[in-house]
Design a protein around this motif. Structure first.
Motif, PDB file in Angstrom:
ATOM      1  N   LEU A   1       0.845  -1.185   0.000  1.00  0.00           N
ATOM      2  CA  LEU A   1       0.000   0.000   0.000  1.00  0.00           C
ATOM      3  C   LEU A   1       0.882   1.237   0.000  1.00  0.00           C
ATOM      4  O   LEU A   1       1.817   1.345   0.792  1.00  0.00           O
ATOM      5  N   LEU A   2       0.588   2.152  -0.898  1.00  0.00           N
ATOM      6  CA  LEU A   2       1.294   3.422  -1.008  1.00  0.00           C
ATOM      7  C   LEU A   2       0.247   4.525  -0.916  1.00  0.00           C
ATOM      8  O   LEU A   2      -0.773   4.472  -1.598  1.00  0.00           O
ATOM      9  N   VAL A   3       0.467   5.499  -0.038  1.00  0.00           N
ATOM     10  CA  VAL A   3      -0.440   6.646   0.089  1.00  0.00           C
ATOM     11  C   VAL A   3       0.276   7.852  -0.483  1.00  0.00           C
ATOM     12  O   VAL A   3       1.429   8.119  -0.143  1.00  0.00           O
ATOM     13  N   LYS A   4      -0.388   8.568  -1.397  1.00  0.00           N
ATOM     14  CA  LYS A   4       0.212   9.749  -2.005  1.00  0.00           C
ATOM     15  C   LYS A   4      -0.792  10.883  -2.066  1.00  0.00           C
ATOM     16  O   LYS A   4      -1.996  10.665  -2.090  1.00  0.00           O
ATOM     17  N   ASP A   5      -0.284  12.096  -2.087  1.00  0.00           N
ATOM     18  CA  ASP A   5      -1.097  13.297  -2.250  1.00  0.00           C
ATOM     19  C   ASP A   5      -1.424  13.455  -3.736  1.00  0.00           C
ATOM     20  O   ASP A   5      -0.588  13.134  -4.585  1.00  0.00           O
ATOM     21  N   PRO A   6      -2.617  13.961  -4.082  1.00  0.00           N
ATOM     22  CA  PRO A   6      -2.951  14.114  -5.497  1.00  0.00           C
ATOM     23  C   PRO A   6      -2.036  15.098  -6.236  1.00  0.00           C
ATOM     24  O   PRO A   6      -1.913  15.029  -7.462  1.00  0.00           O
ATOM     25  N   ASP A   7      -1.378  15.990  -5.514  1.00  0.00           N
ATOM     26  CA  ASP A   7      -0.493  16.968  -6.144  1.00  0.00           C
ATOM     27  C   ASP A   7       0.960  16.530  -6.172  1.00  0.00           C
ATOM     28  O   ASP A   7       1.817  17.249  -6.687  1.00  0.00           O
ATOM     29  N   SER A   8       1.261  15.351  -5.624  1.00  0.00           N
ATOM     30  CA  SER A   8       2.655  14.898  -5.572  1.00  0.00           C
ATOM     31  C   SER A   8       3.025  14.083  -6.811  1.00  0.00           C
ATOM     32  O   SER A   8       2.178  13.501  -7.483  1.00  0.00           O
ATOM     33  N   ARG A   9       4.304  14.060  -7.062  1.00  0.00           N
ATOM     34  CA  ARG A   9       4.907  13.203  -8.082  1.00  0.00           C
ATOM     35  C   ARG A   9       5.781  12.227  -7.305  1.00  0.00           C
ATOM     36  O   ARG A   9       6.669  12.645  -6.558  1.00  0.00           O
TER      37      ARG A   9
ATOM     38  N   ARG B   1      -7.354  11.109  -8.004  1.00  0.00           N
ATOM     39  CA  ARG B   1      -8.429  11.810  -7.304  1.00  0.00           C
ATOM     40  C   ARG B   1      -8.349  11.526  -5.813  1.00  0.00           C
ATOM     41  O   ARG B   1      -8.203  10.374  -5.413  1.00  0.00           O
ATOM     42  N   SER B   2      -8.460  12.556  -4.994  1.00  0.00           N
ATOM     43  CA  SER B   2      -8.438  12.385  -3.549  1.00  0.00           C
ATOM     44  C   SER B   2      -9.575  11.460  -3.129  1.00  0.00           C
ATOM     45  O   SER B   2     -10.715  11.605  -3.573  1.00  0.00           O
TER      46      SER B   2
END
Length: 93
Positions: A3-11, A63-64
């Motif tokens: 599982l990886l959690v990322k922000d919608p604005d991150s690369r 999408r968040s």
């Protein structure tokens, strides 16, 4: 499955280490990445590659609140094909 959690604005860069106690004398000869579901404004693969032992990918967007399956399919030098998937959860952080 990881599982990886990322922000919608991150690369984000991610690596799958196929060489860790798996390949033996074989190497990764080809690597492809797929995002499911593929949707407008969804998670996007910006770049990908491999170094023979690991498969690399750069992802962006999403999408968040949405979750995506990010699947890496590799072909090994002996002709075997294998896949690993990562669940990517997109959340504002």
């Amino acid at each position: 499955m990881s599982l990886l959690v990322k922000d919608p604005d991150s690369r984000t860069d991610y690596r799958v280490d196929w060489g860790a106690a798996y390949l033996g004398a074989n190497l990764v000869s080809a690597s492809q990445w797929q995002v499911i579901p593929a949707e407008p404004d969804g998670l996007t693969v910006l770049a990908s590659g491999h170094d023979g032992l690991s498969a690399l990918v750069t992802i962006a967007g999403g999408r968040s609140g949405a979750s995506y399956a990010l699947t890496n399919r590799v072909t090994l030098t002996n002709g075997e094909i294998d896949e690993r998937s990562i669940t990517v959860r997109v959340e504002h952080r």
